[in-house]
Design a protein around this motif. Structure first.
Motif, mmCIF file in Angstrom:
data_model
loop_
_atom_site.group_PDB
_atom_site.id
_atom_site.type_symbol
_atom_site.label_atom_id
_atom_site.label_comp_id
_atom_site.label_asym_id
_atom_site.label_seq_id
_atom_site.Cartn_x
_atom_site.Cartn_y
_atom_site.Cartn_z
ATOM 1 N N ASN A 180 5.860 -2.032 15.005
ATOM 2 C CA ASN A 180 5.235 -3.124 14.249
ATOM 3 C C ASN A 180 4.478 -4.091 15.153
ATOM 4 O OD1 ASN A 180 7.086 -4.859 15.436
ATOM 5 N ND2 ASN A 180 8.547 -4.628 13.750
ATOM 6 N N ARG A 214 -0.537 2.405 1.403
ATOM 7 C CA ARG A 214 -0.006 1.037 1.396
ATOM 8 C C ARG A 214 -0.516 0.240 0.199
ATOM 9 N NH1 ARG A 214 0.172 -1.339 7.570
ATOM 10 N NH2 ARG A 214 1.716 0.136 8.385
ATOM 11 N N TYR A 223 -0.919 -6.329 4.522
ATOM 12 C CA TYR A 223 -0.280 -5.061 4.913
ATOM 13 C C TYR A 223 -1.165 -3.849 4.614
ATOM 14 C CZ TYR A 223 3.457 -1.446 4.272
ATOM 15 O OH TYR A 223 4.239 -0.329 4.298
#
Lengths: 274, 274
Positions: A180, A214, A223
């Motif tokens: 991440n 996503r 995101y």
């Protein structure tokens, strides 16, 4: 487009018939197949019903249904001699040459086809599945010593299903760890991963496809934005390079293929029949 | 005991060759098979290496290795004409009759065999896997409305792997919920389950086998004691009866079979090729 009806029939689960049928049918482009799976056709009565259904389909559609079957019991197979479909019986085709070569008669018993009923192999897979579930998404950093392979990559690139598949199909202990923004900004892997560097395998994916995945999950979010997705994919790939992590782009790849490639590259032995 | 070497070879993942090979080999009792899977044999060079390996095995062992193969590409298949094993090529046997019946030439392309690369089917399975992981072990009572099936049973009776298999293989949304002492003492199911009674499917298991599984997990515990295990299994079965929950005893059953039976009984459509 041509539409043909396909029956996948077995006196067992039908999984072998489906696997064979699917593999063959994907070789025929421009034909659409309507599939009917009939598992557990294990009595003459059920077999006669199935034959009636196939013959009715033939009469309604005017073309022969394709019938993939795997019958272990000969008395069931014989019922299908009256069938008006194109019957492709895979046991029938190969049991003969095997009996001759092995000089052993086949046992014609059902319920053994998938090996999972073997209790050792079963336990191994159960342990592997438990391990995959508890070691999903970086949840079990202390347990990574037990892993045979650790999949790394950005969120939603297929790590979880691949780990579960490795466990269920091959009895492989597979963990996964999401990369991440923290990792990307630091430009390095967390120490808990570096310790297990030899087990790491990277999954990458085309940004456009990842964005689509996503977007379905969190529409119009940061995101799922093109910018964020592009950044993450590039940053993850640089980490793979920096740490010499073998990796693959999974955009056009099935889970089965990802699993098979990863096992080959990491030289992981298949466990199912140990 | 006779030992024979078996090669499972493919220009793709090798999964079809393995599935079909295993199904056939389980029919031969009294022979032990040493298996070698060679996936991704997709160039003539790799094929020639594989043939050399098979021929060497033949010379060392003095009996023909059994070779199960699924070659989509004809130029790879042709390399195996020189092979000293008993070559059983699943594609070769059936592609001809299919081409004739369908009046379409097969495309001889690799990478399509498992359907998962199809993006709709892929998404469906990914959603199903996510659902199974988040709805494991009663973790997601509010999400049970989305389930197509909810497996219930005592701890360690195979609920989790069956749910994951249903998701991965069939794209089925499967939740599971453990029954425990609270439920057994109350003599009823929790209200969150009763609401979804039509979706419930019970798994049961022989107490001796369950004891063995639990003993491996927590040796000498109350959890693994004969008394506790026997009580739980009986109590779970009474609840299945009381609420008319169809169920099966999974003691001698593979996950594939549990999944296939459960889908048949609950009339759940297979999704893989929708």
């Amino acid at each position: 487009m041509l539409i043909r009806t396909v029956f996948l029939i077995s006196d067992q689960t039908g999984i072998t018939a489906e696997t064979l049928g699917h593999s063959l049918l994907t070789q025929f482009e421009g034909v659409q197949f309507r599939e009917v799976t009939l598992p557990f056709i294990d009595t003459v009565d059920k077999a006669e019903d199935a034959v009636r259904r196939i013959n009715l389909t033939y009469e309604l559609e005017g073309s022969k249904p394709i019938v993939f079957c795997t019958f272990v019991q000969s008395e069931i197979r014989e019922v299908f001699f009256d069938c008006k479909g194109l019957c492709l019986d895979f046991f029938d085709a190969f049991i003969g040459p095997l009996e001759k070569e092995l000089e052993v008669k086949s046992s014609h018993t059902t319920g053994k086809a998938h090996g999972l009923s073997d209790s050792n192999s079963y336990s191994r897979r159960m342990e592997a599945v438990n391990y995959a579930v508890t070691s999903d998404d970086g949840l079990n950093p202390d347990g990574m010593g037990l892993a045979q392979i650790i999949l790394v990559g950005v969120s939603r690139c297929g790590k979880t299903p691949t780990c579960l598949y490795l466990a269920l199909q091959h009895g492989v202990f597979a963990a996964n760890f999401p990369l991440n923004d923290d990792d990307f900004e630091a430009g390095r892997l967390p120490p808990s991963l570096v310790r297990h560097q030899a087990k790491l395998f990277g999954l990458s994916i085309d940004p456009a496809r990842l964005q689509q995945i996503r977007e379905e999950r969190r529409p119009d979010s940061r995101y799922a934005s093109a910018r964020q997705v592009g950044y993450e994919v590039r940053a993850a790939e640089s980490l793979f390079q920096k740490y010499n992590i073998p990796s693959m782009n999974i955009t056009h790849t099935s889970i089965e293929e990802i699993a098979a490639k990863a096992m080959q590259i990491k030289e992981i032995k298949r466990h199912e029949w140990d």
